[in-house]
Design a protein around this motif. Structure first.
Motif, short mmCIF file in Angstrom:
data_model
loop_
_atom_site.label_atom_id
_atom_site.label_comp_id
_atom_site.label_asym_id
_atom_site.label_seq_id
_atom_site.Cartn_x
_atom_site.Cartn_y
_atom_site.Cartn_z
N LEU A 50 0.83 -1.20 0.00
CA LEU A 50 0.00 0.00 0.00
C LEU A 50 0.87 1.26 0.00
O LEU A 50 0.73 2.14 -0.87
CB LEU A 50 -0.93 -0.03 1.22
N ALA A 51 1.79 1.37 0.96
CA ALA A 51 2.60 2.58 1.07
C ALA A 51 3.54 2.75 -0.12
O ALA A 51 3.76 3.87 -0.60
CB ALA A 51 3.40 2.55 2.37
N MET A 52 4.08 1.64 -0.63
CA MET A 52 5.00 1.74 -1.77
C MET A 52 4.28 2.25 -3.01
O MET A 52 4.80 3.09 -3.76
CB MET A 52 5.63 0.37 -2.03
N MET A 53 3.04 1.76 -3.25
CA MET A 53 2.29 2.23 -4.42
C MET A 53 1.93 3.71 -4.27
O MET A 53 1.97 4.47 -5.24
CB MET A 53 1.02 1.39 -4.62
N VAL A 54 1.59 4.10 -3.06
CA VAL A 54 1.32 5.52 -2.81
C VAL A 54 2.59 6.34 -3.06
O VAL A 54 2.56 7.39 -3.72
CB VAL A 54 0.80 5.74 -1.38
N ALA A 55 3.72 5.84 -2.59
CA ALA A 55 4.98 6.58 -2.72
C ALA A 55 5.35 6.83 -4.18
O ALA A 55 5.63 7.97 -4.57
CB ALA A 55 6.11 5.83 -2.00
N VAL A 56 5.33 5.78 -4.99
CA VAL A 56 5.74 5.98 -6.39
C VAL A 56 4.75 6.89 -7.13
O VAL A 56 5.12 7.57 -8.08
CB VAL A 56 5.89 4.65 -7.18
N THR A 57 3.51 6.93 -6.64
CA THR A 57 2.50 7.75 -7.31
C THR A 57 2.61 9.22 -6.92
O THR A 57 2.49 10.11 -7.77
CB THR A 57 1.08 7.23 -6.96
N VAL A 58 2.85 9.49 -5.66
CA VAL A 58 2.86 10.89 -5.22
C VAL A 58 4.22 11.58 -5.41
O VAL A 58 4.27 12.81 -5.50
CB VAL A 58 2.42 11.04 -3.75
N LEU A 59 5.29 10.81 -5.46
CA LEU A 59 6.61 11.45 -5.53
C LEU A 59 6.77 12.40 -6.73
O LEU A 59 7.33 13.48 -6.58
CB LEU A 59 7.72 10.39 -5.51
N PRO A 60 6.29 12.03 -7.91
CA PRO A 60 6.48 12.96 -9.03
C PRO A 60 5.71 14.27 -8.88
O PRO A 60 6.05 15.27 -9.53
CB PRO A 60 5.96 12.17 -10.25
N THR A 61 4.68 14.29 -8.05
CA THR A 61 3.85 15.50 -7.95
C THR A 61 4.60 16.67 -7.32
O THR A 61 4.18 17.82 -7.45
CB THR A 61 2.58 15.25 -7.10
N ALA A 62 5.69 16.38 -6.64
CA ALA A 62 6.38 17.45 -5.90
C ALA A 62 7.38 18.22 -6.76
O ALA A 62 8.01 19.16 -6.27
CB ALA A 62 7.09 16.86 -4.68
N GLY A 63 7.53 17.83 -8.03
CA GLY A 63 8.42 18.58 -8.90
C GLY A 63 9.88 18.40 -8.54
O GLY A 63 10.27 17.41 -7.91
N VAL A 64 10.69 19.39 -8.95
CA VAL A 64 12.14 19.26 -8.78
C VAL A 64 12.54 19.40 -7.31
O VAL A 64 12.06 20.29 -6.61
CB VAL A 64 12.88 20.32 -9.61
#
Lengths: 324, 156
Positions: free
Chosen positions: A132-146
């Motif tokens: 659960l947490a790993m799928m959330v992590a890979v999904t939200v990480l790109p949203t934060a930009g550079v």
């Protein structure tokens, strides 16, 4: 506006702010490195089932999302190509963190391919709940930009991404305790049952098989597990040594289950790092003269470690701009 | 060490709205999945590993595969693993009903074994079996009881 209404509105805003409490972008960058570097372990070891699955397409039982996007079973060629694509994207995403460029692009591509991989992996009749947490992590990480390892600018976008991972981590345990209660009818009905006997009989290592002769000990263990699972949400508000103690407790539990049953929960264990002040790794350099980091008055407040309330700073000039 | 910036980068109202909406939606699905008790909404499904209580005076059931090979009278165990059979035991257990209803699905496992382990003797007959071990006060008593759930003569 009355004083009462104003206070209520203030509390509401405070609750919303908790979800996006700013953290240094360096922390997000370090967490990205950790998660992305872990993905090769996923596709080569932990969830390496995708290529073998292509030999039994008749047994494909896709979950809801895979059905919704009409994801078919994969052939050996496609599964192998997907594995190589994910490994190449991991290299690209790691390089993007160091170079400070193309982080959103590499992050989204890696997330998309990893989702396809995982939907297949979980699409043959067994869904493991340590992802659960790993799928959330890979999904939200790109949203934060550079975000780079040297950038100490506090960011709400980075704060939201890490908060999502934190919530997913504690939800993994709390949700499990809720489900146990729902299935058994009460917490006691689960904790007093023979679940650990069942688990050890099916896959227990020689290290723990002796406990089958001591059912009372196993029942005590079940009570302990249920207690820490129900208590897991409290970790979201722990600080300092209590936070570290909580993280050590949960990771210690996983070490125990690995030794006892071969169940490691590593994807969740890695995501516990979302609670840590990862940007401090630079202060631990040999010769830096400082082993302990302390927030200063101007230090961006850190989720889960140094404080939860956002600083009363003026809006950053780059606010609202998409970066990446 | 570079000094930290004093100005946190804030989200616009729109960015904040979609982020909080996503959290709300995902948490809602996750909670619902626990009550419905389904893992169909992966990764927001039921967190069901070891979730079912086990009766201290009940039984421990375990599914396994056996195979009879050419020149052998008695069947012997054939390990269920991704490297050998394409699927692992948990996955077979997750769709056990399909194998019971249609034993010909075992042909898929035989075919996978032939491709993944071509250098080994190939099974002629597959047996999907379940061992049932009785508990009393949480302790195992007696020998396991073996049930054959599905049997299939491999087609070549």
């Amino acid at each position: 506006m009355s004083v009462t209404a104003g206070a209520a509105a203030g509390r509401g805003a405070g609750v919303l702010q908790w979800f996006v409490a700013p953290v240094p972008r360096a922390r997000l960058a370090a967490f990205r490195l950790l998660v992305y570097a872990f993905i090769p372990l996923e596709v080569l070891w932990i969830r390496a089932s995708v290529i073998p699955h292509s030999y039994v397409p008749e047994l494909y039982r896709p979950t809801w999302l895979a059905r919704a996007v009409q994801l078919p079973p994969l052939s050996v060629g496609v599964a192998t190509a997907l594995q190589w694509a994910i490994l190449a994207l991991v290299v690209a995403a790691l390089a993007a963190v160091f170079l400070g460029r193309l982080q959103r692009t590499t992050g989204w591509l890696l997330a998309a391919t990893f989702w396809v991989w995982m939907l297949n992996s979980m699409g043959f009749g067994y869904v493991s709940h340590d992802h659960l947490a790993m799928m959330v992590a890979v999904t939200v990480l790109p949203t934060a930009g550079v975000a780079t390892l040297h950038d100490r600018t506090a960011s709400e976008a980075a704060g939201w991404a890490l908060r999502c991972v934190q919530i997913a981590v504690v939800a993994t345990y709390f949700g499990s305790a809720v489900l146990k209660t729902l299935r058994a009818g009460s917490p006691a009905a689960w904790a007093n049952s023979a679940v650990f006997v069942w688990a050890i009989m099916r896959r227990g290592s020689d290290l723990v098989r002796w406990t089958l002769e001591v059912p009372l000990l196993l029942r005590v263990g079940q009570w302990g597990l249920l207690a820490i699972e129900f208590a897991a949400p409290a970790v979201l508000w722990l600080r300092g040594r209590w936070l570290y103690l909580a993280i050590a407790t949960f990771c210690g539990f996983h070490l125990l289950t690995f030794a006892a049953l071969g169940i490691h929960f590593l994807p969740t264990v890695v995501c516990w790092a979302a609670f840590l002040p990862l940007e401090r790794w630079r202060t631990l350099d040999v010769g830096s003269g400082s082993q302990h980091w302390r927030p200063t008055d101007s230090e961006p407040l850190a989720q889960g470690v140094t404080g939860g309330e956002p600083p009363a700073h003026p809006v950053h000039p780059r606010a609202g701009r998409d970066r990446g | 060490m570079p000094s930290p910036s004093a100005l946190p980068e804030r989200l616009s109202r729109r960015s904040l709205t979609w982020r909080l909406s996503c959290v709300l939606a995902c948490v809602t699905v996750l909670i619902a999945a626990q009550f419905v008790d389904t893992d169909d909404y992966f990764p927001l499904g039921s967190l069901s590993q070891y979730g079912a209580p086990k009766d201290l005076n009940g039984s421990v059931r375990s599914v396994y595969l056996e195979a009879r090979f050419a020149g052998e009278n008695a069947p012997r165990g054939l390990g269920l693993s991704h490297r050998s059979t394409g699927v692992a035991r948990g996955e077979i257990e997750g769709q056990l009903g399909r194998f019971v209803d249609d034993p010909s699905l075992l042909q898929a496992i035989a075919d996978a074994y032939a491709e993944l382990r071509p250098d080994r003797p190939q099974p002629q007959v597959l047996y999907l079996r379940r061992s049932v071990q009785q508990l009393r006060d949480g302790r195992v008593i007696g020998a396991p009881h073996i049930l054959t759930l599905a049997e299939w003569t491999v087609q070549r």
